[in-house]
Write an enzyme that holds these catalytic residues in place. Structure first.
Site, PDB file in Angstrom:
ATOM      1  N   ASP A 158       4.421  -0.734   6.421  1.00 56.38           N
ATOM      2  CA  ASP A 158       3.060  -0.413   5.985  1.00 56.38           C
ATOM      3  C   ASP A 158       2.282   0.177   7.155  1.00 56.38           C
ATOM      4  OD1 ASP A 158       0.587  -0.205   4.848  1.00 56.38           O
ATOM      5  OD2 ASP A 158       0.309  -2.339   4.457  1.00 56.38           O
ATOM      6  N   ASP A 177      -1.290   2.905  -1.676  1.00 58.74           N
ATOM      7  CA  ASP A 177      -2.116   1.696  -1.723  1.00 58.74           C
ATOM      8  C   ASP A 177      -3.591   2.075  -1.754  1.00 58.74           C
ATOM      9  OD1 ASP A 177      -3.334  -0.768  -1.493  1.00 58.74           O
ATOM     10  OD2 ASP A 177      -2.608  -1.203   0.517  1.00 58.74           O
ATOM     11  N   LYS A 181       3.868  -4.310   9.560  1.00 55.78           N
ATOM     12  CA  LYS A 181       2.683  -3.497   9.816  1.00 55.78           C
ATOM     13  C   LYS A 181       2.910  -2.594  11.032  1.00 55.78           C
ATOM     14  CE  LYS A 181      -0.214  -5.177   6.677  1.00 55.78           C
ATOM     15  NZ  LYS A 181      -0.875  -4.348   5.654  1.00 55.78           N
ATOM     16  N   LYS A 197      -3.988  -3.856  -6.425  1.00 57.60           N
ATOM     17  CA  LYS A 197      -4.671  -5.009  -5.848  1.00 57.60           C
ATOM     18  C   LYS A 197      -5.956  -5.245  -6.632  1.00 57.60           C
ATOM     19  CE  LYS A 197      -2.969  -4.305  -1.114  1.00 57.60           C
ATOM     20  NZ  LYS A 197      -3.340  -3.929   0.278  1.00 57.60           N
ATOM     21  N   GLU A 213       4.504   2.250   3.004  1.00 57.32           N
ATOM     22  CA  GLU A 213       3.233   2.128   2.295  1.00 57.32           C
ATOM     23  C   GLU A 213       2.124   2.903   2.995  1.00 57.32           C
ATOM     24  OE1 GLU A 213       0.287  -1.482   0.689  1.00 57.32           O
ATOM     25  OE2 GLU A 213       2.273  -1.919   1.512  1.00 57.32           O
TER      26      GLU A 213
END
Length: 355
Positions: free
Chosen positions: A190, A243, A162, A267, A218
C-alpha cells in the site's frame, strides 16, 4: 421504530505500536462514538474516524455535523424507511462521509435488532467468518521485518506492507520482508498515494522482476490522478487496488470505465456507511471487479459493522479489517469475535454489542 435521539461521545484506544503510512503517524485512536436511540429504548451504535488527510474530517467537524445537521434532519423518522432516512441525511450536509457512516451503521444496527437477526444475515448472509490481513507500518527495514515476523507468529498469513514515504528504498523494504517471511505469506503493498505514476511503474516492475509475488498494490498514486492510475494499471502485471480514488458509486464506475484499477477498496468512512457501500459493491460485481473491505484507524465498534457488511457480500473477496488487532484493548464488549486474522460473526441481533 422511530429515531428518538442521537448522542455523540468520544471513544479512545491506545495502539500496540505507532501506525505509520506515507500520509501520517498515529500513536493512539481517538474517534467519535454515536448512539442512536429508538422510541422503544433500543440503542444502535456506530463510530466515525477523523482522517483529515483522506476525508477532510476532524473530531470537531464530525461532532458538529452529527449534532447540528444530521440529527435535526432525521430524528423522528422511521428506521424501517431506511432509504428515505439516508436521503434525508445525505441532503442535510455535503460530504462528511465519516460522520454519516457512524449514524448509518447505528441505524443498521437498530434495523437488524428490530428484525431480531444478526446484521450480516439481514444484509445477505453470504458467510459467517472472514480472514483479514494486518498492516505493517512504514519504518526502517529492520523494524518492518521485526513487525512482519511478529505478525506471522500471531497467526497472520496476509501482510499489508505500507510504503510510499521513501520511494528510493521501497523495493528493498518489500523484498526484505518477502525474504524474511517466506513465499507462503501473502503480501499486499500500500503506497498511500506516495508515488508518481512513473515511480510506481518502475517500482512495481522491479518487484515483478524480483519474483516478489505481490498480490496487489494499493493506491500507488494521488487519488485524483486517474490518468496516472490508468498508466500504472496498463503498464504493470500486478493487480492495482483503488482506495482513496473511490468514495462513491460514481467514483467506482469511473474507475471501472477508465480501467484505472483491477480492484476497489470499500471503506465505510469513505462511502458514508453501509447504504452506499452496497451500491459500490453491486456496481463492481456487475462489472466483474472484486472488492476489498477496508477500514481507517477504527476501533472494534465500526470495524464490527464493516465485518458484518463484508460477511454479507460475495463480491468482497479481500479483507483489511485489522483495526482491533492494532489496539491494546477493545472499547466495547460483544460484536464479532476478532481472533488475530480470524473474524467470526455471532448469532447476536444487530451488530451484537453488549448494551
Amino acid at each position: 421504530m422511530k429515531i428518538k435521539d442521537i448522542v455523540v461521545a468520544t471513544v479512545k484506544a491506545p495502539l500496540i505500536v505507532p501506525f505509520k503510512t506515507a500520509l501520517r503517524t498515529v500513536q493512539s485512536i481517538e474517534n467519535i462514538a454515536v448512539y442512536v436511540h429508538s422510541e422503544h429504548g433500543q440503542i444502535g451504535i456506530g463510530e466515525a474516524a477523523p482522517t483529515a488527510v483522506i476525508t477532510g474530517e476532524t473530531l470537531g467537524s464530525i461532532r458538529d455535523a452529527i449534532e447540528h445537521y444530521i440529527k435535526p434532519a432525521i430524528v423522528g423518522m422511521d428506521i424501517q424507511e431506511i432509504a428515505l432516512v439516508m436521503e434525508r441525511m445525505d441532503n442535510s450536509i455535503y460530504q462528511n462521509t465519516s460522520a454519516k457512516a457512524a449514524v448509518d451503521m447505528a441505524l443498521y444496527d437498530l434495523l437488524a435488532q428490530l428484525h431480531k437477526t444478526p446484521l450480516y444475515k439481514l444484509l445477505g448472509g453470504y458467510r459467517k467468518a472472514l480472514t483479514t490481513d494486518i498492516t505493517i507500518s512504514v519504518n526502517s527495514i529492520a523494524h518492518m521485518i521485526k513487525d512482519s515476523l511478529s505478525a506471522v507468529e500471531r497467526g497472520f498469513q496476509i501482510l499489508k506492507v505500507k510504503v510510499g514515504k521513501d520511494p528510493a528504498t521501497d523495493i528493498q523494504r518489500v523484498m526484505a520482508i518477502r525474504d524474511a517471511v517466506g513465499k507462503a505469506v501473502t503480501l499486499r503493498v500500500d503506497a498511500n498515494q506516495g508515488w508518481t505514476p512513473k515511480e510506481a511503474v518502475r517500482i512495481i516492475r522491479a518487484l515483478e522482476d524480483a519474483d516478489s509475488n505481490i498480490e496487489l498494490v494499493e493506491q500507488p498514486v494521488h487519488y485524483a490522478d486517474l490518468t496516472g492510475m490508468q498508466y500504472v494499471t496498463a503498464n504493470t502485471l500486478t493487480n492495482i487496488l483503488a482506495d482513496e480514488s473511490v468514495f462513491s458509486a460514481k467514483d467506482a464506475l469511473t474507475i471501472i470505465e477508465r480501467r484505472a484499477a483491477d480492484f476497489i477498496n470499500i471503506k465505510l468512512m469513505k462511502t458514508g456507511g453501509i447504504f452506499h457501500a452496497q451500491k459500490i459493491c453491486h456496481i463492481a460485481e456487475a462489472h466483474g471487479i472484486a472488492c476489498m473491505m477496508g477500514c481507517m484507524l477504527e476501533t472494534k465498534i465500526s470495524v464490527s459493522a464493516a465485518a458484518h457488511f463484508a460477511a454479507s457480500q460475495k463480491n468482497i473477496t479481500m479483507i483489511d479489517l485489522d483495526g482491533p488487532s492494532l489496539c491494546l484493548k477493545d472499547p466495547i464488549a460483544g460484536g464479532p469475535i476478532f481472533n488475530n486474522d480470524r473474524i467470526t460473526m455471532t448469532d447476536a441481533n444487530g451488530i451484537g454489542f453488549s448494551r
